[in-house]
Design a protein around this motif. Structure first.
Motif, short mmCIF file in Angstrom:
data_model
loop_
_atom_site.label_atom_id
_atom_site.label_comp_id
_atom_site.label_asym_id
_atom_site.label_seq_id
_atom_site.Cartn_x
_atom_site.Cartn_y
_atom_site.Cartn_z
N THR A 157 21.12 -20.55 1.25
CA THR A 157 21.53 -19.47 0.35
C THR A 157 20.49 -18.36 0.36
OG1 THR A 157 22.62 -21.07 -1.12
CG2 THR A 157 22.19 -18.87 -2.02
N LEU A 158 20.95 -17.13 0.61
CA LEU A 158 20.12 -15.94 0.43
C LEU A 158 20.60 -15.25 -0.83
CD1 LEU A 158 20.06 -14.46 4.06
CD2 LEU A 158 18.57 -16.21 3.05
N SER A 159 19.67 -14.87 -1.71
CA SER A 159 20.02 -14.32 -3.01
C SER A 159 19.28 -13.01 -3.24
CB SER A 159 19.66 -15.34 -4.10
OG SER A 159 19.79 -14.79 -5.39
N CYS A 160 19.96 -12.07 -3.90
CA CYS A 160 19.32 -10.81 -4.30
C CYS A 160 19.73 -10.46 -5.71
CB CYS A 160 19.71 -9.69 -3.34
SG CYS A 160 18.97 -8.07 -3.74
N TYR A 161 18.76 -10.17 -6.56
CA TYR A 161 19.05 -9.75 -7.94
C TYR A 161 19.42 -8.27 -7.92
CZ TYR A 161 16.86 -14.11 -9.55
OH TYR A 161 16.56 -15.42 -9.78
N ILE A 162 20.55 -7.96 -8.52
CA ILE A 162 21.03 -6.58 -8.56
C ILE A 162 20.62 -5.89 -9.85
CG2 ILE A 162 23.08 -5.12 -8.44
CD1 ILE A 162 22.37 -6.62 -5.84
N SER A 221 5.75 -18.86 -15.00
CA SER A 221 5.04 -17.58 -15.07
C SER A 221 5.61 -16.54 -14.10
CB SER A 221 3.55 -17.79 -14.76
OG SER A 221 3.37 -18.31 -13.45
N ALA A 222 6.34 -16.96 -13.08
CA ALA A 222 6.91 -16.03 -12.10
C ALA A 222 8.33 -15.66 -12.53
CB ALA A 222 6.92 -16.66 -10.72
N LYS A 223 8.57 -14.37 -12.72
CA LYS A 223 9.86 -13.89 -13.22
C LYS A 223 10.53 -13.00 -12.16
CE LYS A 223 9.46 -15.61 -17.47
NZ LYS A 223 8.18 -15.34 -18.01
N GLY A 224 11.85 -12.96 -12.27
CA GLY A 224 12.63 -12.14 -11.35
C GLY A 224 12.73 -10.69 -11.79
N GLY A 225 13.64 -9.96 -11.17
CA GLY A 225 13.85 -8.56 -11.48
C GLY A 225 14.73 -7.94 -10.42
N PRO A 226 15.22 -6.72 -10.64
CA PRO A 226 16.09 -6.07 -9.65
C PRO A 226 15.44 -6.00 -8.27
CG PRO A 226 16.13 -4.87 -11.72
CD PRO A 226 15.06 -5.91 -11.86
N ASP A 227 16.24 -6.29 -7.25
CA ASP A 227 15.86 -6.27 -5.84
C ASP A 227 14.96 -7.44 -5.43
OD1 ASP A 227 17.39 -4.06 -5.20
OD2 ASP A 227 15.77 -2.65 -5.59
N LYS A 228 14.70 -8.37 -6.33
CA LYS A 228 13.96 -9.56 -5.95
C LYS A 228 14.88 -10.49 -5.14
CE LYS A 228 9.99 -8.78 -8.03
NZ LYS A 228 8.70 -8.65 -7.29
N LEU A 229 14.32 -11.07 -4.09
CA LEU A 229 15.08 -11.94 -3.20
C LEU A 229 14.62 -13.38 -3.36
CD1 LEU A 229 14.85 -9.79 0.05
CD2 LEU A 229 16.65 -9.73 -1.67
N CYS A 230 15.56 -14.30 -3.22
CA CYS A 230 15.25 -15.72 -3.18
C CYS A 230 15.88 -16.33 -1.93
CB CYS A 230 15.77 -16.44 -4.42
SG CYS A 230 15.03 -15.88 -5.98
N ILE A 231 15.14 -17.22 -1.30
CA ILE A 231 15.63 -17.94 -0.13
C ILE A 231 15.66 -19.41 -0.48
CG2 ILE A 231 15.20 -18.49 2.29
CD1 ILE A 231 13.80 -15.79 2.54
N LEU A 262 10.93 -12.77 -3.67
CA LEU A 262 10.35 -12.08 -2.53
C LEU A 262 10.67 -10.59 -2.61
CD1 LEU A 262 9.13 -12.28 0.44
CD2 LEU A 262 11.50 -12.60 1.18
N ASP A 263 9.73 -9.76 -2.21
CA ASP A 263 9.96 -8.32 -2.07
C ASP A 263 10.22 -8.00 -0.61
OD1 ASP A 263 9.57 -7.30 -4.78
OD2 ASP A 263 7.48 -7.91 -4.55
N ASP A 264 11.41 -7.48 -0.33
CA ASP A 264 11.78 -7.07 1.02
C ASP A 264 12.78 -5.93 0.88
OD1 ASP A 264 12.86 -6.73 3.60
OD2 ASP A 264 12.52 -8.84 4.12
N PRO A 265 12.29 -4.69 0.79
CA PRO A 265 13.18 -3.55 0.51
C PRO A 265 14.33 -3.41 1.51
CG PRO A 265 10.89 -2.90 0.26
CD PRO A 265 10.88 -4.27 0.86
N GLN A 266 14.08 -3.73 2.78
CA GLN A 266 15.12 -3.60 3.79
C GLN A 266 16.28 -4.57 3.51
OE1 GLN A 266 13.72 -4.27 7.78
NE2 GLN A 266 15.43 -3.18 8.71
N GLN A 267 15.94 -5.81 3.17
CA GLN A 267 16.98 -6.79 2.85
C GLN A 267 17.69 -6.42 1.55
OE1 GLN A 267 17.93 -8.48 5.44
NE2 GLN A 267 17.53 -10.59 4.84
N ALA A 268 16.94 -5.99 0.55
CA ALA A 268 17.56 -5.59 -0.72
C ALA A 268 18.54 -4.44 -0.51
CB ALA A 268 16.48 -5.21 -1.72
N ARG A 269 18.17 -3.51 0.36
CA ARG A 269 19.06 -2.38 0.64
C ARG A 269 20.35 -2.88 1.31
NH1 ARG A 269 15.46 0.50 2.35
NH2 ARG A 269 15.50 -0.01 4.58
N ARG A 270 20.23 -3.85 2.22
CA ARG A 270 21.44 -4.40 2.85
C ARG A 270 22.33 -5.08 1.81
NH1 ARG A 270 17.69 -6.25 7.10
NH2 ARG A 270 17.98 -4.95 8.96
#
Length: 291
Positions: A52-57, A70-80, A130-138
């Motif tokens: 599963t590839l996941s992206c928070y919108i 302690s680690a929190k998500g947010g917009p454009d954060k990715l999970c693998i 994970l921060d990966d702007p290219q993947q978040a944009r896709r």
């Protein structure tokens, strides 16, 4: 197509009374996309059989893994989330996220195609926020499309392939401590892959492939599946359809010629196989990518 009831992460979300499924789409090639809303929930994923590839919108700043509060998500954060992983999630507040589910067979095919490695040697690395702007944009391009409209669903499929390829090239590592038993030698695997690519327009028999490795058909078929992650006939069909997608996208060749160049005996046989894999005809696929 991949049955939704075989996707454990999809079903874990779908079973929650706090979750709403906005859209889902079968994209072919062992991939499924789903767009979710969730609020004030807790979900557990236990050893799914798929990746599963996941992206928070939107939202997600109150979302965390129970073992890593302690680690929190947010917009454009990715999970693998690789197949076989375990994770436990707490969702405080609202979140909107998109998932791309990938079968292990498709993952295996991409390992061979992109990385020239046996799937058994490799693993998709688990990663959270994970921060990966290219993947978040896709991912954002993907959800902007209308998955209920056939032509745009085909564009979604094309984006999904880009997402998977990027993940393999950037988030795959060697399995530690794995000793491979059985399967084909690396030089045999490369010889077979090259032979298949060079002869996609010709009939290829199991016996012909087995002869290249000096093996009986029975032992060859078993060893091929061990090394390539799927049977010879499925691998061959996947490579023919991949070549067809390239020709449809980048050439103006007539359908019959595309069919023959990809090893299909007729345009109708090609169309049927293509539609079974992608849910659309070759003509619809070409038109979607050019409109």
């Amino acid at each position: 197509m991949t049955p939704l009831d075989t996707l454990q992460v999809f079903n874990a979300l779908h079973d929650s009374p706090n979750t709403r499924l906005e859209h889902s789409a079968q994209l072919g090639d062992g991939m499924v996309a789903a767009l979710w809303n969730n609020q004030d929930d807790a979900r557990d994923y236990q050893a799914p059989s798929h990746h599963t590839l996941s992206c928070y919108i939107d939202g997600g700043t109150g979302t965390f893994r129970r073992e890593r509060p302690s680690a929190k998500g947010g917009p454009d954060k990715l999970c693998i989330l690789p197949a076989g992983h375990d994770s436990n999630w707490v969702i405080n507040g609202k979140i909107r996220l998109v998932h791309l589910y990938i079968t292990q067979a498709q993952f295996a095919l991409e390992c061979v195609r992109l990385l020239d490695r046996e799937p058994r040697e490799l693993q998709l690395q688990e990663n959270t926020f994970l921060d990966d702007p290219q993947q978040a944009r896709r991912f954002r391009q993907l959800i902007a499309l209308d998955w209920d409209e056939p032509a745009e669903r085909l564009l979604t499929s094309s984006l999904a392939h880009e997402l998977v390829s990027h993940a393999l090239l950037s988030q795959v590592g060697l399995r530690q401590g794995v000793r491979l038993k059985g399967g084909l030698a690396p030089h045999q695997r490369r010889q077979l892959a090259d032979f298949i690519e060079q002869h996609l327009d010709q009939p290829i028999s199991l016996g012909e492939l087995a002869t290249l490795c000096n093996l009986s058909e029975y032992h060859f078929a078993r060893m091929f599946r061990t090394s390539f992650g799927l049977p010879p006939h499925q691998y061959l069909l996947a490579r023919r359809l991949a070549k067809a997608r390239q020709l449809l996208r980048f050439s103006d060749l007539p359908m019959l010629q595309v069919a023959l160049l990809c090893g299909f005996a007729s345009a109708s046989h090609f169309s049927n196989r293509f539609r079974q894999a992608l849910g659309a005809t070759p003509g619809e696929y070409r038109q979607a990518l050019r409109s």
